[in-house]
Design a protein around this motif. Structure first.
Motif, PDB file in Angstrom:
ATOM      1  N   CYS A  94       0.840  -1.190   0.000  1.00 51.02           N
ATOM      2  CA  CYS A  94       0.000   0.000   0.000  1.00 51.02           C
ATOM      3  C   CYS A  94       0.875   1.240   0.000  1.00 51.02           C
ATOM      4  N   GLU A  95       0.223   2.358  -0.218  1.00 57.40           N
ATOM      5  CA  GLU A  95       0.838   3.666  -0.121  1.00 57.40           C
ATOM      6  C   GLU A  95      -0.062   4.520   0.754  1.00 57.40           C
ATOM      7  N   VAL A  96       0.502   5.538   1.378  1.00 54.44           N
ATOM      8  CA  VAL A  96      -0.302   6.460   2.183  1.00 54.44           C
ATOM      9  C   VAL A  96      -0.066   7.864   1.639  1.00 54.44           C
ATOM     10  N   HIS A  97      -1.166   8.528   1.290  1.00 54.56           N
ATOM     11  CA  HIS A  97      -1.110   9.898   0.778  1.00 54.56           C
ATOM     12  C   HIS A  97      -2.045  10.750   1.615  1.00 54.56           C
ATOM     13  N   CYS A  98      -1.688  12.013   1.808  1.00 49.75           N
ATOM     14  CA  CYS A  98      -2.458  12.883   2.687  1.00 49.75           C
ATOM     15  C   CYS A  98      -2.369  14.309   2.166  1.00 49.75           C
ATOM     16  N   GLY A  99      -3.476  15.027   2.270  1.00 48.72           N
ATOM     17  CA  GLY A  99      -3.455  16.437   1.911  1.00 48.72           C
ATOM     18  C   GLY A  99      -2.539  17.206   2.842  1.00 48.72           C
ATOM     19  N   SER A 100      -1.748  18.088   2.280  1.00 44.17           N
ATOM     20  CA  SER A 100      -0.788  18.837   3.094  1.00 44.17           C
ATOM     21  C   SER A 100      -1.475  19.733   4.123  1.00 44.17           C
ATOM     22  N   ALA A 101      -2.733  20.105   3.875  1.00 48.34           N
ATOM     23  CA  ALA A 101      -3.473  20.959   4.803  1.00 48.34           C
ATOM     24  C   ALA A 101      -4.616  20.201   5.482  1.00 48.34           C
ATOM     25  N   VAL A 144       0.099  18.266  -2.125  1.00 50.04           N
ATOM     26  CA  VAL A 144       0.242  19.697  -1.870  1.00 50.04           C
ATOM     27  C   VAL A 144      -1.004  20.442  -2.324  1.00 50.04           C
ATOM     28  N   GLY A 145      -1.449  21.353  -1.480  1.00 43.54           N
ATOM     29  CA  GLY A 145      -2.592  22.186  -1.794  1.00 43.54           C
ATOM     30  C   GLY A 145      -3.931  21.537  -1.511  1.00 43.54           C
ATOM     31  N   ALA A 146      -3.930  20.371  -0.870  1.00 45.93           N
ATOM     32  CA  ALA A 146      -5.190  19.686  -0.556  1.00 45.93           C
ATOM     33  C   ALA A 146      -5.387  19.614   0.942  1.00 45.93           C
ATOM     34  N   ILE A 185     -11.229  16.020  -4.513  1.00 44.63           N
ATOM     35  CA  ILE A 185     -11.955  17.195  -5.003  1.00 44.63           C
ATOM     36  C   ILE A 185     -10.999  18.373  -5.173  1.00 44.63           C
ATOM     37  N   GLU A 186     -10.093  18.523  -4.233  1.00 48.62           N
ATOM     38  CA  GLU A 186      -9.200  19.688  -4.222  1.00 48.62           C
ATOM     39  C   GLU A 186      -8.017  19.550  -5.183  1.00 48.62           C
TER      40      GLU A 186
END
Length: 111
Positions: free
Chosen positions: A49-56, A80-82, A88-89
């Motif tokens: 798996c991978e883990v991704h997260c909005g920076s904000a 970045v920027g999410a 959506i962002e």
């Protein structure tokens, strides 16, 4: 306080129509004001798996997501920027991440 809640990660939301059934106890998520999620163990059956997260993201906070990734031995990256609504962002970024993961799963390469 209150007793700990078992969930998938910090900020898991209840399913429509009521609370979601509890997943297997893999990560301990405290109640309001508790410490970040603590990985209890990495089950042997955990797929790549991978883990991704909005920076904000203020719900599934980047530090918590990074700790989750480390506990799974998974790569981690910020979108970045999410915030919490990454798809959506930053839709093009999320589509790219999903396309790459799908390609890796179809070609047999490891994420």
């Amino acid at each position: 306080g209150g007793p700990p809640v078992w969930g998938c990660a910090p900020g898991c939301a209840p399913a429509r129509g009521g609370p979601a059934p509890p997943p297997p106890p893999r990560f301990r998520v405290g109640g309001p004001g508790a410490a970040p999620a603590i990985a209890l163990e990495r089950p042997a059956d955990t797929p790549p798996c991978e883990v991704h997260c909005g920076s904000a993201d203020g719900i599934t906070r980047p530090d918590d997501c990074k700790a989750l990734a480390q506990s799974l031995g998974a790569p981690f990256s910020l979108i970045v920027g999410a915030g919490h609504a990454c798809a959506i962002e930053q839709p093009h970024t999320v589509i790219g991440l999903l396309a790459r993961a799908l390609d890796a799963s179809l070609t047999g390469s490891v994420l």
